[in-house]
Each structure stands twice: as C-alpha cells, then as structure tokens.
Design a protein around this motif. Structure first.
Motif, PDB file in Angstrom:
ATOM      1  N   LEU A 181       0.932   9.879   1.316  1.00  0.00           N
ATOM      2  CA  LEU A 181       0.624   8.496   1.691  1.00  0.00           C
ATOM      3  C   LEU A 181       1.800   7.852   2.415  1.00  0.00           C
ATOM      4  O   LEU A 181       1.617   7.019   3.307  1.00  0.00           O
ATOM      5  CB  LEU A 181       0.247   7.688   0.445  1.00  0.00           C
ATOM      6  N   LEU A 182       3.035   8.255   2.055  1.00  0.00           N
ATOM      7  CA  LEU A 182       4.201   7.783   2.795  1.00  0.00           C
ATOM      8  C   LEU A 182       4.163   8.307   4.227  1.00  0.00           C
ATOM      9  O   LEU A 182       4.466   7.582   5.183  1.00  0.00           O
ATOM     10  CB  LEU A 182       5.482   8.245   2.100  1.00  0.00           C
ATOM     11  N   TRP A 183       3.762   9.571   4.401  1.00  0.00           N
ATOM     12  CA  TRP A 183       3.632  10.123   5.749  1.00  0.00           C
ATOM     13  C   TRP A 183       2.642   9.300   6.570  1.00  0.00           C
ATOM     14  O   TRP A 183       2.898   8.976   7.727  1.00  0.00           O
ATOM     15  CB  TRP A 183       3.133  11.569   5.705  1.00  0.00           C
ATOM     16  N   VAL A 184       1.498   8.961   5.950  1.00  0.00           N
ATOM     17  CA  VAL A 184       0.457   8.218   6.659  1.00  0.00           C
ATOM     18  C   VAL A 184       0.968   6.844   7.077  1.00  0.00           C
ATOM     19  O   VAL A 184       0.758   6.400   8.211  1.00  0.00           O
ATOM     20  CB  VAL A 184      -0.799   8.085   5.776  1.00  0.00           C
ATOM     21  N   VAL A 185       1.651   6.154   6.157  1.00  0.00           N
ATOM     22  CA  VAL A 185       2.201   4.825   6.476  1.00  0.00           C
ATOM     23  C   VAL A 185       3.125   4.912   7.680  1.00  0.00           C
ATOM     24  O   VAL A 185       3.053   4.107   8.611  1.00  0.00           O
ATOM     25  CB  VAL A 185       2.950   4.252   5.251  1.00  0.00           C
ATOM     26  N   GLN A 186       4.002   5.920   7.688  1.00  0.00           N
ATOM     27  CA  GLN A 186       4.960   6.074   8.776  1.00  0.00           C
ATOM     28  C   GLN A 186       4.256   6.449  10.084  1.00  0.00           C
ATOM     29  O   GLN A 186       4.616   5.950  11.152  1.00  0.00           O
ATOM     30  CB  GLN A 186       5.995   7.138   8.416  1.00  0.00           C
ATOM     31  N   MET A 187       3.272   7.345  10.022  1.00  0.00           N
ATOM     32  CA  MET A 187       2.568   7.758  11.232  1.00  0.00           C
ATOM     33  C   MET A 187       1.736   6.627  11.828  1.00  0.00           C
ATOM     34  O   MET A 187       1.488   6.603  13.030  1.00  0.00           O
ATOM     35  CB  MET A 187       1.670   8.972  10.927  1.00  0.00           C
ATOM     36  N   MET A 188       1.319   5.669  10.988  1.00  0.00           N
ATOM     37  CA  MET A 188       0.551   4.519  11.462  1.00  0.00           C
ATOM     38  C   MET A 188       1.448   3.400  11.985  1.00  0.00           C
ATOM     39  O   MET A 188       0.960   2.334  12.369  1.00  0.00           O
ATOM     40  CB  MET A 188      -0.332   3.991  10.324  1.00  0.00           C
ATOM     41  N   GLY A 189       2.771   3.630  11.975  1.00  0.00           N
ATOM     42  CA  GLY A 189       3.681   2.630  12.499  1.00  0.00           C
ATOM     43  C   GLY A 189       4.274   1.711  11.456  1.00  0.00           C
ATOM     44  O   GLY A 189       5.040   0.804  11.792  1.00  0.00           O
ATOM     45  N   GLY A 190       3.933   1.930  10.185  1.00  0.00           N
ATOM     46  CA  GLY A 190       4.477   1.093   9.115  1.00  0.00           C
ATOM     47  C   GLY A 190       5.864   1.559   8.703  1.00  0.00           C
ATOM     48  O   GLY A 190       6.393   2.539   9.220  1.00  0.00           O
ATOM     49  N   ARG A 191       6.436   0.851   7.789  1.00  0.00           N
ATOM     50  CA  ARG A 191       7.753   1.184   7.249  1.00  0.00           C
ATOM     51  C   ARG A 191       7.699   1.092   5.728  1.00  0.00           C
ATOM     52  O   ARG A 191       7.166   0.124   5.187  1.00  0.00           O
ATOM     53  CB  ARG A 191       8.834   0.245   7.795  1.00  0.00           C
ATOM     54  N   SER A 192       8.244   2.092   5.078  1.00  0.00           N
ATOM     55  CA  SER A 192       8.260   2.099   3.615  1.00  0.00           C
ATOM     56  C   SER A 192       9.571   2.697   3.140  1.00  0.00           C
ATOM     57  O   SER A 192      10.013   3.726   3.657  1.00  0.00           O
ATOM     58  CB  SER A 192       7.079   2.909   3.057  1.00  0.00           C
ATOM     59  N   THR A 193      10.198   2.066   2.183  1.00  0.00           N
ATOM     60  CA  THR A 193      11.465   2.568   1.639  1.00  0.00           C
ATOM     61  C   THR A 193      11.258   3.314   0.333  1.00  0.00           C
ATOM     62  O   THR A 193      12.200   3.880  -0.207  1.00  0.00           O
ATOM     63  CB  THR A 193      12.435   1.400   1.399  1.00  0.00           C
ATOM     64  N   SER A 194      10.033   3.325  -0.195  1.00  0.00           N
ATOM     65  CA  SER A 194       9.750   4.021  -1.451  1.00  0.00           C
ATOM     66  C   SER A 194       8.387   4.679  -1.363  1.00  0.00           C
ATOM     67  O   SER A 194       7.565   4.355  -0.495  1.00  0.00           O
ATOM     68  CB  SER A 194       9.805   3.048  -2.643  1.00  0.00           C
ATOM     69  N   LEU A 195       8.133   5.619  -2.285  1.00  0.00           N
ATOM     70  CA  LEU A 195       6.848   6.313  -2.297  1.00  0.00           C
ATOM     71  C   LEU A 195       5.737   5.392  -2.797  1.00  0.00           C
ATOM     72  O   LEU A 195       5.896   4.728  -3.824  1.00  0.00           O
ATOM     73  CB  LEU A 195       6.936   7.545  -3.191  1.00  0.00           C
ATOM     74  N   PRO A 196       4.583   5.333  -2.087  1.00  0.00           N
ATOM     75  CA  PRO A 196       3.464   4.502  -2.545  1.00  0.00           C
ATOM     76  C   PRO A 196       2.844   5.068  -3.822  1.00  0.00           C
ATOM     77  O   PRO A 196       3.127   6.200  -4.219  1.00  0.00           O
ATOM     78  CB  PRO A 196       2.472   4.578  -1.378  1.00  0.00           C
ATOM     79  N   ALA A 197       2.008   4.275  -4.467  1.00  0.00           N
ATOM     80  CA  ALA A 197       1.291   4.749  -5.655  1.00  0.00           C
ATOM     81  C   ALA A 197       0.315   5.854  -5.247  1.00  0.00           C
ATOM     82  O   ALA A 197      -0.359   5.752  -4.213  1.00  0.00           O
ATOM     83  CB  ALA A 197       0.549   3.601  -6.309  1.00  0.00           C
ATOM     84  N   ALA A 198       0.248   6.909  -6.048  1.00  0.00           N
ATOM     85  CA  ALA A 198      -0.597   8.058  -5.715  1.00  0.00           C
ATOM     86  C   ALA A 198      -2.074   7.706  -5.861  1.00  0.00           C
ATOM     87  O   ALA A 198      -2.480   7.055  -6.821  1.00  0.00           O
ATOM     88  CB  ALA A 198      -0.247   9.234  -6.616  1.00  0.00           C
ATOM     89  N   ARG A 199      -2.880   8.130  -4.905  1.00  0.00           N
ATOM     90  CA  ARG A 199      -4.336   7.996  -4.942  1.00  0.00           C
ATOM     91  C   ARG A 199      -4.921   8.987  -3.949  1.00  0.00           C
ATOM     92  O   ARG A 199      -4.200   9.569  -3.137  1.00  0.00           O
ATOM     93  CB  ARG A 199      -4.756   6.567  -4.587  1.00  0.00           C
ATOM     94  N   THR A 200      -6.232   9.212  -4.012  1.00  0.00           N
ATOM     95  CA  THR A 200      -6.876  10.129  -3.078  1.00  0.00           C
ATOM     96  C   THR A 200      -6.937   9.506  -1.676  1.00  0.00           C
ATOM     97  O   THR A 200      -6.820   8.289  -1.520  1.00  0.00           O
ATOM     98  CB  THR A 200      -8.289  10.485  -3.554  1.00  0.00           C
ATOM     99  N   PHE A 201      -7.151  10.348  -0.671  1.00  0.00           N
ATOM    100  CA  PHE A 201      -7.114   9.885   0.718  1.00  0.00           C
ATOM    101  C   PHE A 201      -8.425   9.209   1.127  1.00  0.00           C
ATOM    102  O   PHE A 201      -9.518   9.614   0.696  1.00  0.00           O
ATOM    103  CB  PHE A 201      -6.873  11.067   1.673  1.00  0.00           C
ATOM    104  N   THR A 202      -8.313   8.214   1.984  1.00  0.00           N
ATOM    105  CA  THR A 202      -9.475   7.671   2.676  1.00  0.00           C
ATOM    106  C   THR A 202      -9.804   8.617   3.832  1.00  0.00           C
ATOM    107  O   THR A 202      -9.001   9.488   4.191  1.00  0.00           O
ATOM    108  CB  THR A 202      -9.177   6.275   3.229  1.00  0.00           C
ATOM    109  N   PRO A 203     -10.987   8.494   4.457  1.00  0.00           N
ATOM    110  CA  PRO A 203     -11.323   9.387   5.579  1.00  0.00           C
ATOM    111  C   PRO A 203     -10.291   9.363   6.717  1.00  0.00           C
ATOM    112  O   PRO A 203      -9.969  10.409   7.278  1.00  0.00           O
ATOM    113  CB  PRO A 203     -12.681   8.863   6.050  1.00  0.00           C
ATOM    114  N   ILE A 204      -9.759   8.191   7.050  1.00  0.00           N
ATOM    115  CA  ILE A 204      -8.758   8.109   8.123  1.00  0.00           C
ATOM    116  C   ILE A 204      -7.465   8.794   7.695  1.00  0.00           C
ATOM    117  O   ILE A 204      -6.851   9.544   8.467  1.00  0.00           O
ATOM    118  CB  ILE A 204      -8.504   6.634   8.496  1.00  0.00           C
TER     119      ILE A 204
END
Length: 306
Positions: free
Chosen positions: A112-135
């Motif tokens: 999910l951290l990879w997804v945030v970064q690839m979408m142009g977001g910024r995160s300094t910590s790992l997001p809460a774990a959950r299953t993926f959405t289709p996107i």
C-alpha cells in the motif's frame, strides 16, 4: 579427583548406551536439506534478485529500497506458511506446464505504501494493512510483472521458464494451489523502504529447481569449465608497470630526503626497463612516445628471457 573421573566415565557410558542421545531423531515429514554448493549457488542467485528488485522498487516507487538476503531454506509449504502473517500479500507466478507456482510475498502495508508513492502521494510510515482495491491491484500487478522478470533473469537456468503473474492471495493457509507437504525453497529478505523495515520472501517449488540446480552445478558446469576458465583468464584486467632497477638505501636517508635531492639509480641508460604485471616481470621494454602519449616498445618476452 577419582570420584569426578568416575562420574564423567559413567556419564559418557550412559550417553553411548542411550540411542536417543547418540542419534538425533529423523523427521520423515521434512525434505532433505540442500548441499553447501547448492545453497551457495542459490544464495548468489537470490542476492542478484535482491539487487534488481531493490533498483526496480526505488525507480518505480520513488522511495529508497534495499533488500538484504537473510537465509535460503528447503522446507515444506506447511512450515513456510506457518511463518507468515495471517493476512499478507502472496503474489503467485505460474510456469508453463507446471502446477506449482512460485510466490513473492510481502506485507500488505508495504504494498500500500508502494501504491501511495506511485500515485504521487507521500508517506513517511507504512499504512494500515488491508486487501487491495481493483485499482491498487492493477498497480501492484504491473509492478510484480517486472519483478517476475527480474526473478527469471537472476535464477535463469534454475527455472523452467519465465514466471507469469497468476493471482494475489491474502491468506497463506487458504492458498489451494500447492499441497501442505510439498517441498519448497524459501529465500527470506529484510526489506527497508525509506525509514521503514519489513520482511519479504520468495518461494519456489523444490521440484522445479533442485534437478536443474544439480545439473547446473555439476554436468553443465564441467562441460564448459575449460572454455570458461580460458575466457576468464583472457578477460581478467592486469595493471602493467614499466619499472627501473630498484635502489636500496637506508631509512635515515629516506627521512632526510628533500626537494632538489638527486638519487643515483643503478639502472644503466642503455638497459631496457622491466615490464611488470602485478609483481611478476613479463618482459623488457624501452620507453618512447607517440604524439602526446608515452609509449613503451617491448624488446624481450618471457619466452626469449628463458
């Protein structure tokens, strides 16, 4: 002293008589272990994959990624799955004409951290774990297709072909594509993403790898040993030095040296210089020049010297 010796003797005798102590209990449910050469071969391949995967993640995710190989083990799938979290990302890759898949596993929070970064977001910590959405799943799939290419490039002849993205599983206990008793090879990594540290694994079916590993390490390697050795010798870089005859002086004279001092070298002006590779003299040569470059003309080779 006599009492201690007698007690030690009795203890040693008891150990020898007790077969349970003398011989470790064999576990028939565990697959045979890998040999040293096979383990080293796999470690080198998995370390190569770690470098490629790290570079891919750093470029795609725009977060500094680094993977360190911790171990390579041969275990059953049941033992492997028992070490994983109850919910995680297990990306399965399929081989043509093979039922058992390979698996690249990592935490859902990392993905999910990879997804945030690839979408142009910024995160300094790992997001809460959950299953993926289709996107999110589409982005992870695109990333993992490149990862499987790196896995194939690193292990090359040890795999039956290039693995292709098959599916994402979230629970190792319910992954039905492989039997619990199937022997698998597991590479464990410590993955650092920026300031965060997590764990990732790669699982390969042992039946897919072991036979190819044995052939690569013995027959295939022996068939080309002479050619490979000669090619390696011919392509190995060596530093060449043009050297005057050495001068031996005392330490005190060296300490007293100052700019402007002259040293009388024991090398006749008409004598060629020594051409040296490493510490071995390989011939004699005379200095010269060509344009703005210094040159040396070889006058004597080792065959002529001897």
């Amino acid at each position: 002293m006599t009492t201690i010796v007698e007690e030690n003797t009795m203890t040693a005798a008891a150990v020898l008589e007790d077969s349970a102590v003398r011989y470790a209990e064999y576990d028939f449910s565990r697959p045979a272990q890998l040999g040293r050469e096979s383990t080293r071969h796999l470690e080198a391949a998995f370390e190569s994959f770690a470098r490629l995967w790290s570079s891919q993640l750093t470029a795609k995710v725009r977060v500094r990624a680094h993977l360190t190989l911790e171990s390579v083990d041969l275990v059953s799938y049941e033992e492997y799955s028992a070490t994983l979290p109850g919910t995680t990302a297990m990306v399965a890759g399929s081989f043509a004409d093979r039922e058992e898949p390979c698996v690249v596993q990592f935490g859902l929070d990392s993905a999910l951290l990879w997804v945030v970064q690839m979408m142009g977001g910024r995160s300094t910590s790992l997001p809460a774990a959950r299953t993926f959405t289709p996107i999110e799943l589409a982005l992870v799939r695109n990333l993992m297709e490149g990862t499987f290419e790196h896995l194939h490039a690193s292990l090359d002849a040890l795999l039956p072909g290039a693995p292709r993205f098959s599916a994402v599983h979230y629970n190792p206990q319910y992954m039905q594509v492989i039997a619990a008793t199937t022997a698998v090879i597991v590479a464990r990594y410590t993955m650092r993403l920026g300031d965060s540290e997590t764990v990732a694994t790669v699982m390969l079916p042992a039946s897919t790898v072991v036979d190819r590993l044995a052939a690569t390490g013995s027959d295939a390697g022996a068939a080309h040993t002479a050619e490979q050795t000669l090619e390696q010798v011919r392509s190995t870089p060596l530093e060449l030095t043009l050297r005057l005859a050495p001068l031996t002086i005392g330490t005190g004279e060296i300490l007293d040296l100052a700019p402007g001092d002259l040293l009388r070298l024991p090398h006749p002006e008409t004598r060629p210089y020594e051409l040296v590779a490493g510490r071995t003299q390989i011939g004699l040569a005379t200095p010269g020049s060509r344009g703005s470059r210094l040159t040396c003309k070889i006058t004597t080779t080792p065959e002529e010297t001897h």
